[in-house]
Design an enzyme around this catalytic site. Structure first.
Site, PDB file in Angstrom:
ATOM      1  N   ASP A   1       0.809  -1.218   0.000  1.00 41.83           N
ATOM      2  CA  ASP A   1       0.000   0.000   0.000  1.00 41.83           C
ATOM      3  C   ASP A   1       0.841   1.267   0.000  1.00 41.83           C
ATOM      4  O   ASP A   1       0.341   2.355   0.310  1.00 41.83           O
ATOM      5  CB  ASP A   1      -0.939   0.005   1.212  1.00 41.83           C
ATOM      6  CG  ASP A   1      -2.021  -1.057   1.091  1.00 41.83           C
ATOM      7  OD1 ASP A   1      -2.432  -1.340  -0.044  1.00 41.83           O
ATOM      8  OD2 ASP A   1      -2.436  -1.612   2.125  1.00 41.83           O
ATOM      9  N   GLU A   2       2.119   1.159  -0.350  1.00 40.57           N
ATOM     10  CA  GLU A   2       3.001   2.317  -0.304  1.00 40.57           C
ATOM     11  C   GLU A   2       3.683   2.590  -1.639  1.00 40.57           C
ATOM     12  O   GLU A   2       4.666   3.329  -1.703  1.00 40.57           O
ATOM     13  CB  GLU A   2       4.049   2.127   0.794  1.00 40.57           C
ATOM     14  CG  GLU A   2       3.434   1.992   2.192  1.00 40.57           C
ATOM     15  CD  GLU A   2       4.476   1.815   3.281  1.00 40.57           C
ATOM     16  OE1 GLU A   2       5.652   2.162   3.029  1.00 40.57           O
ATOM     17  OE2 GLU A   2       4.121   1.341   4.364  1.00 40.57           O
TER      18      GLU A   2
END
Length: 285
Positions: A229-230
């Protein structure tokens, strides 16, 4: 034939002129160009980015142009990505039980809004086979448990290879991809999630947000990396909410944002409007 050239290199005089001259020398005609210079941040120096859309003469192929352009690219230390805009990218959609992002992408694809060559839908649940069959898209159901995850990922990768997939869209595919899986498709996996992260991690994020009285909700689409998610962000959007909205209403508005933001990010990739630089993206209009 219309081609799209994405390039980046250290900022220096003469880049635009050299690129335009090389295109002209090969019978090309520029129809659109957009550029951006990232200022020196003390680590990488100033970096020049450009997206050029141009028409080539019938006698010139993308391959021959790229060969002719190579000396210019080498001289200016360019990173170059050249695409034929008439050839859609072979794409797979991965989904779990939630249907909203998958169905929205299918409709946009079927209506011609998303110029992708949709090859297959892969899911760890059987729920969406009916609509995919109706639309003529192969549907591959590969269930997964914690114990079978490595084998299931191998099966997914084999399915993607079998269908010649270049782009993967995670339409609320609720499985964390392993580093090995992501490494097979670097910067070619697009993920969507709510924008509360790193707050409200885990189940029922909208209930958590409601309990905290948030006044803003949103969605983020990005490339999946080892830190799932980064990865580099492609598109985001937000909506103001109030104390009057229930958890169900927040969830519904969040789903709407997710569908729009994911479609926007997928369109940007399909139209060759995204350049990745480190942990960030340059997204051309």
């Amino acid at each position: 034939m219309s081609s799209v050239l994405l390039l980046s290199c250290p900022d220096q005089p003469g880049i635009v002129a050299a690129t335009a001259q090389s295109i002209a020398d090969n019978g090309g005609n520029i129809v659109h160009a957009e550029q951006y210079v990232k200022a020196d941040d003390g680590e990488t120096g100033s970096v020049f980015f450009q997206r050029v859309v141009f028409d080539l003469a019938d006698s010139v192929t993308n391959a021959s142009f790229q060969t002719a352009f190579a000396p210019t690219a080498e001289e200016l230390d360019m990173t170059v990505d050249l695409r034929d805009s008439a050839v859609p990218i072979p794409t797979a959609i991965m989904a779990s039980k939630q249907p909203h992002c998958l169905y929205d992408l299918l409709i946009r694809w079927r209506s011609g809004e998303l110029p992708m060559d949709l090859r297959v839908v892969v899911s760890n649940h059987p729920d969406h086979e009916g609509i995919c069959t109706h639309m003529g898209i192969p549907y591959v159901h590969l269930p997964v448990t914690r114990e079978t995850k490595p084998e299931q990922e191998r099966q997914v990768l084999a399915t993607l290879d079998e269908h010649g997939v270049e782009l993967i869209v995670m339409a609320r595919y609720m499985q964390i991809l392993s580093d090995d899986f992501v490494s097979h498709h670097p910067m070619r996996i697009i993920n969507i999630h709510h924008s509360f992260l790193p707050a409200f991690i885990g189940a029922n994020p909208y209930r958590q947000a409601h309990e905290r009285g948030v006044k803003l909700i949103g969605a983020t689409a990005h490339y999946a990396t080892a830190d799932l998610d980064e990865g580099p962000i492609i598109a985001q959007d937000t909506a103001h909410v109030s104390h009057r909205e229930t958890v169900a209403q927040l969830t519904s508005r969040g789903r709407d944002l997710e569908t729009v933001v994911l479609a926007r990010a997928v369109a940007a990739h399909l139209e060759h409007r995204v350049a990745v630089h480190g942990h960030r993206t340059i997204v051309y209009n």
